[in-house]
Design an enzyme around this catalytic site. Structure first.
Site, short mmCIF file in Angstrom:
data_model
loop_
_atom_site.label_atom_id
_atom_site.label_comp_id
_atom_site.label_asym_id
_atom_site.label_seq_id
_atom_site.Cartn_x
_atom_site.Cartn_y
_atom_site.Cartn_z
N TRP A 156 0.83 -1.22 0.00
CA TRP A 156 0.00 0.00 0.00
C TRP A 156 0.86 1.26 0.00
O TRP A 156 0.37 2.35 -0.23
CB TRP A 156 -0.95 -0.02 1.21
CG TRP A 156 -0.28 0.13 2.55
CD1 TRP A 156 0.81 -0.55 2.99
CD2 TRP A 156 -0.65 1.01 3.62
NE1 TRP A 156 1.15 -0.17 4.27
CE2 TRP A 156 0.27 0.79 4.68
CE3 TRP A 156 -1.64 1.95 3.80
CZ2 TRP A 156 0.21 1.49 5.89
CZ3 TRP A 156 -1.70 2.63 5.01
CH2 TRP A 156 -0.79 2.41 6.03
N ASP A 157 2.15 1.10 0.24
CA ASP A 157 3.09 2.23 0.23
C ASP A 157 2.91 3.07 -1.05
O ASP A 157 2.96 4.29 -1.02
CB ASP A 157 4.54 1.73 0.25
CG ASP A 157 4.87 0.81 1.42
OD1 ASP A 157 3.96 0.11 1.89
OD2 ASP A 157 6.04 0.79 1.85
N GLU A 170 1.33 -2.69 12.76
CA GLU A 170 1.40 -4.16 12.64
C GLU A 170 1.72 -4.88 13.95
O GLU A 170 1.73 -6.10 14.00
CB GLU A 170 2.47 -4.54 11.61
CG GLU A 170 2.10 -4.19 10.19
CD GLU A 170 3.17 -4.61 9.20
OE1 GLU A 170 4.34 -4.72 9.59
OE2 GLU A 170 2.82 -4.81 8.02
N LYS A 202 3.55 0.70 16.13
CA LYS A 202 4.67 0.74 15.19
C LYS A 202 4.69 2.03 14.37
O LYS A 202 5.74 2.59 14.11
CB LYS A 202 4.55 -0.47 14.25
CG LYS A 202 5.70 -0.58 13.28
CD LYS A 202 5.58 -1.84 12.44
CE LYS A 202 6.73 -1.97 11.45
NZ LYS A 202 6.55 -3.09 10.53
N GLN A 203 3.52 2.48 13.94
CA GLN A 203 3.48 3.58 12.98
C GLN A 203 2.14 4.30 13.05
O GLN A 203 1.21 3.82 13.69
CB GLN A 203 3.70 3.03 11.58
CG GLN A 203 2.61 2.10 11.10
CD GLN A 203 3.07 1.17 9.99
OE1 GLN A 203 3.56 0.08 10.25
NE2 GLN A 203 2.90 1.60 8.75
C1 BGC Z 1 5.09 -1.47 7.47
C2 BGC Z 1 4.03 -1.54 6.41
C3 BGC Z 1 4.67 -1.28 5.07
C4 BGC Z 1 5.81 -2.25 4.82
C5 BGC Z 1 6.56 -1.95 3.55
C6 BGC Z 1 6.19 -2.46 7.15
O1 BGC Z 1 7.21 -2.32 8.08
O2 BGC Z 1 4.54 -1.76 8.74
O3 BGC Z 1 3.02 -0.61 6.66
O4 BGC Z 1 3.73 -1.40 4.06
O5 BGC Z 1 6.73 -2.15 5.88
O6 BGC Z 1 7.13 -0.69 3.57
#
Ligand code: BGC
Length: 737
Positions: free
Chosen positions: A326-327, A468, A583-584
């Site tokens: 999804w990035d 995540e 995490k984010q």
């Molecule tokens: C992130 C995801 C991301 C992926 C690729 C993961 O560490 O949690 O949101 O899509 O990395 O960049």
């Protein structure tokens, strides 16, 4: 100096990071910023976009082409390379204005100084081509051997991917062909080497390579230069005879000569920068970091093909399986929409083209519609494994639910199509598959949701949100809101088609077997879908049901519990799993995307609540905190997050391991985030119904930002200045074509 990235000392420790930092590329391939004498041990990679291979039961990943720039130097019988002999001087340079990699290395030998100087570029004017100019200079006369050719013994994480090597030595060229293991796709590389000095030359084959040995006596203080023209083709290319095309491309380049190819390449870069450059006055470091971020996006842009998208680690290698996450939709697309709409269309088209894979995935899990792959590979198949992390203590694979439960991916696809549609108002996007994808995503969510009789509402349960570290949660605010948005645009799409294109509408609904009854179900689903709301007193939105009951400790506490620095923080027994540490950006991302629906008080309260609890362990996180801060008019909060996101690939300061799995490489989502932070954040650029407006506020020290955007075929120049005496920021929007 605002265009130059430099490393002025050789340090073994930096080899891997410099491979990312000094990368060149053109969307077809990415060539890591490694030195000519390096081999697979130093992670040399000519990473090919969209060509994947699976070896046995290992992870599928993209294929690295043979290394056609390999060159090693021997002087008076002694091999000189940075790994063999500590250099006296060493400079590695990336010129991001021209997309050129340079190095200059000097060794002190018994016969005085020996210098090797090279420059290379991955051509923007012929995407199959790499050109190298390499010179040797000695202070005294010595015997020199230049070994140069095509090294097919490539770096692989889950390889080897190439087999059935064959070599050919033509009158002028050398050629290496091999096939991939799984799908037997041919990868061919041809090299022509030109020089204007006399030498004895032989060609030798090794098990996986073909090399020239150029032997000569060097006169003192004389420069000896070779020019290499390397072409790469694969069976995925549209050419009917890829071997002939490969040779033709190398031959044409060799006939034209280095300078002409260089000029053509630079001219393309000039065009790219003309529209995408962003000028920052007042802080040179920020200027370079932003330009570097834009450079990174440019070298991976699939301008030449509507079948490709951009992997999460760009074209820097095989980490994250070269897969599209999804990035691309949420973090990179805005840059392309505003500066290269055709490339943006290609990205979106990749999702339309891979709808079949998304349908198959939905079917596999027992759902309807389109469930897009969490880690999408060429046909939309999911590259994500069931055990995506390895436990650092036991070495055992850990069961993760990324691919099964990160259902917000389908909503990101629908969101991206809709954003692109709003931006371009190009109905063809909806008519040629976009509408179908959006509706299939809405259908998927209907079949995924639960109707809770007691609460008289639909809930989205058992998901993983952007954070995540907390798997399989219920009512993740971000996911539920994105599902709602998908339903909204699906219904709007149907309305629009019905009104404007009744014939195509009928074809679509009959093709999808979409009954009126099903549409009514979607309407009901939307009206009764539960989306977590701000808590009355604190205004904080609970990230998911039960989040509030988790341990409320600090990031420092969680870090102090790690027994191994590479330990995975989430999953079954991760240090963050039982805590509120995330995490984010998750709720904050939702608030940014739907910023017009929430008050500044709510945004502020959530920013302040979640930021201290966010690890920013994903490169996707800092930019979102920057963007929401700008939205609420707090540039001071935003600035450090801009700096973090814009410098991620320059400093190399990002997570390198998830458990014991290497996840390093470049971070295009952060690069896109840097662009967004400046243009959509500090400049406050908004486009509503084709009208451009700005709400600028510049960080301290910045006096001016200026940039261009393309909107519906028109170009605009936006010039924002801060008056140094009054500190007032004003801006102009000027239509330039
Ligand atoms: C992130 C995801 C991301 C992926 C690729 C993961 O560490 O949690 O949101 O899509 O990395 O960049």
């Amino acid at each position: 100096m605002d265009w130059i990235v430099k490393d002025e000392k050789f340090n073994k420790e930096n080899i891997v990071n410099n491979g990312n930092k000094f990368i060149t590329g053109n969307g077809y391939m990415g060539f890591r910023g490694t030195l000519e004498e390096y081999t697979k041990n130093e992670l040399v990679a000519c990473n090919l976009a969209g060509l994947y291979d699976r070896q046995g039961d290992k992870w599928r990943e993209p294929v690295n082409a043979p290394n056609g720039i390999f060159t090693a130097l021997t002087v008076d019988g002694k091999e000189l390379g940075v790994l063999r002999e500590e250099p006296l001087e060493h400079v590695q340079v990336l010129d991001i204005m021209e997309g050129v990699h340079r190095r200059n290395t000097v060794w002190k030998t018994e016969k005085g100084k020996v210098t090797i100087k090279s420059q290379r570029f991955v051509s923007l004017s012929d995407v199959h081509l790499i050109c190298v100019k390499l010179s040797v200079f000695t202070e005294q006369s010595c015997e020199v051997v230049i070994k140069t050719g095509i090294d097919g013994d490539v770096w692989d994480i889950n390889g080897p991917h190439l087999e059935n090597y064959s070599f050919e030595k033509g009158e002028k060229y050398i050629k290496l062909a091999a096939t991939t293991q799984e799908l037997k796709v041919t990868v061919v590389s041809a090299e022509i080497c030109k020089r204007s000095f006399a030498a004895q030359e032989t060609v030798e084959e090794s098990e996986k390579g073909i090399f020239r040995y150029i032997r000569f006596y060097a006169d003192p203080m004389t420069e000896y230069t070779i020019y290499k023209y390397v072409s790469v083709y694969t069976g995925n290319d549209e050419a009917c005879n890829i071997v002939a095309e490969c040779l033709r491309s190398a031959q044409k380049a060799a006939e034209e000569g280095y300078e002409k190819n260089y000029e053509a390449h630079v001219a393309k870069w000039k065009d790219r920068w003309d529209i995408s450059d962003v000028l920052i006055e007042g802080n040179d470091d920020d200027q370079l970091a932003l330009r570097y971020s834009i450079y990174q996006l440019q070298i991976i842009a699939p301008v030449h093909s509507d079948k490709l998208s951009i992997p999460a680690r760009g074209l820097s290698g095989q980490t994250y399986k070269g897969a599209i996450f999804w990035d691309t939709e949420m973090f990179m697309l805005p840059f392309f929409l505003h500066t290269a709409p055709e490339a943006a269309m290609n990205l979106v088209n990749y999702r339309i083209r891979t709808l079949h894979g998304a349908r198959e995935k939905a079917k596999y899990y027992g759902y309807k519609g389109a469930f897009y792959a969490w880690e999408s590979q060429e046909d939309g198949q999911d590259g994500c494994s069931d055990f995506n992390v390895t436990d650092v203590f036991t070495g055992r694979p850990v069961k993760t639910y990324f691919k099964d439960k990160q259902v917000h991916i389908s909503a990101a696809v629908a969101y991206a199509i809709w954003e692109t549609y709003k931006f371009t108002v190009d109905d063809r996007l909806l008519l040629k598959g976009g509408a179908e994808v959006i509706i299939e995503c809405a259908r998927f969510y209907y079949s995924y949701a639960y109707f809770k009789e007691d609460k008289d509402r639909y809930e989205i349960l058992d998901v993983i949100g952007p954070d995540e570290y907390h798997e399989r949660v219920n009512n993740n605010a971000y996911t539920s809101k994105m599902v709602y948005h998908t339903l909204e645009v699906a219904l709007e799409t149907l309305d629009l088609l019905l009104k404007k294109y009744p014939r195509e509408y009928s074809q679509l609904v009959s093709g999808l077997n979409l009954s009126r009854e099903e549409v009514l179900k979607l309407i009901k689903f939307k009206s009764k879908l539960y989306i977590p709301q701000p808590e009355e007193k604190t205004l904080v939105i609970e990230q998911f049901s039960g989040y509030n009951a988790l341990e409320d400790c600090t990031l420092k506490d969680v870090k102090s519990r790690l027994q191994d620095p590479k330990e995975y923080w989430g999953g079954g027994h991760g240090v963050a799993t039982t805590t509120k540490i995330i995490k984010q950006a998750d709720v904050v991302l939702m608030l940014y995307l739907f910023r017009n629906e929430y008050s500044d008080e709510v945004k502020k309260a959530n920013w302040q609540y979640y930021e201290p609890r966010t690890e920013h362990g994903s490169s996707l996180s800092p930019c979102i905190y920057a963007l929401l801060s700008c939205d609420i008019g707090n540039e001071e909060w935003a600035y450090p997050f801009f700096v973090k996101t814009a410098n991620m690939d320059l400093t190399g300061e990002s997570k390198q391991f998830a458990g014991s799995i290497y996840i390093g490489g470049t971070h295009p989502a952060a690069n896109g985030g840097a662009w967004m932070s400046v243009i959509l954040g500090f400049a406050g650029l908004q486009i509503n119904d084709g009208e451009i407006s700005i709400k600028p506020e510049l960080p301290e020290g910045w006096n001016r930002i200026a940039f261009k955007v393309i909107l519906r075929g028109e170009k605009y120049f936006i010039d924002i200045r801060k008056n140094s005496t009054t500190s007032m920021t004003t801006g102009d929007i000027i239509k330039i074509s």
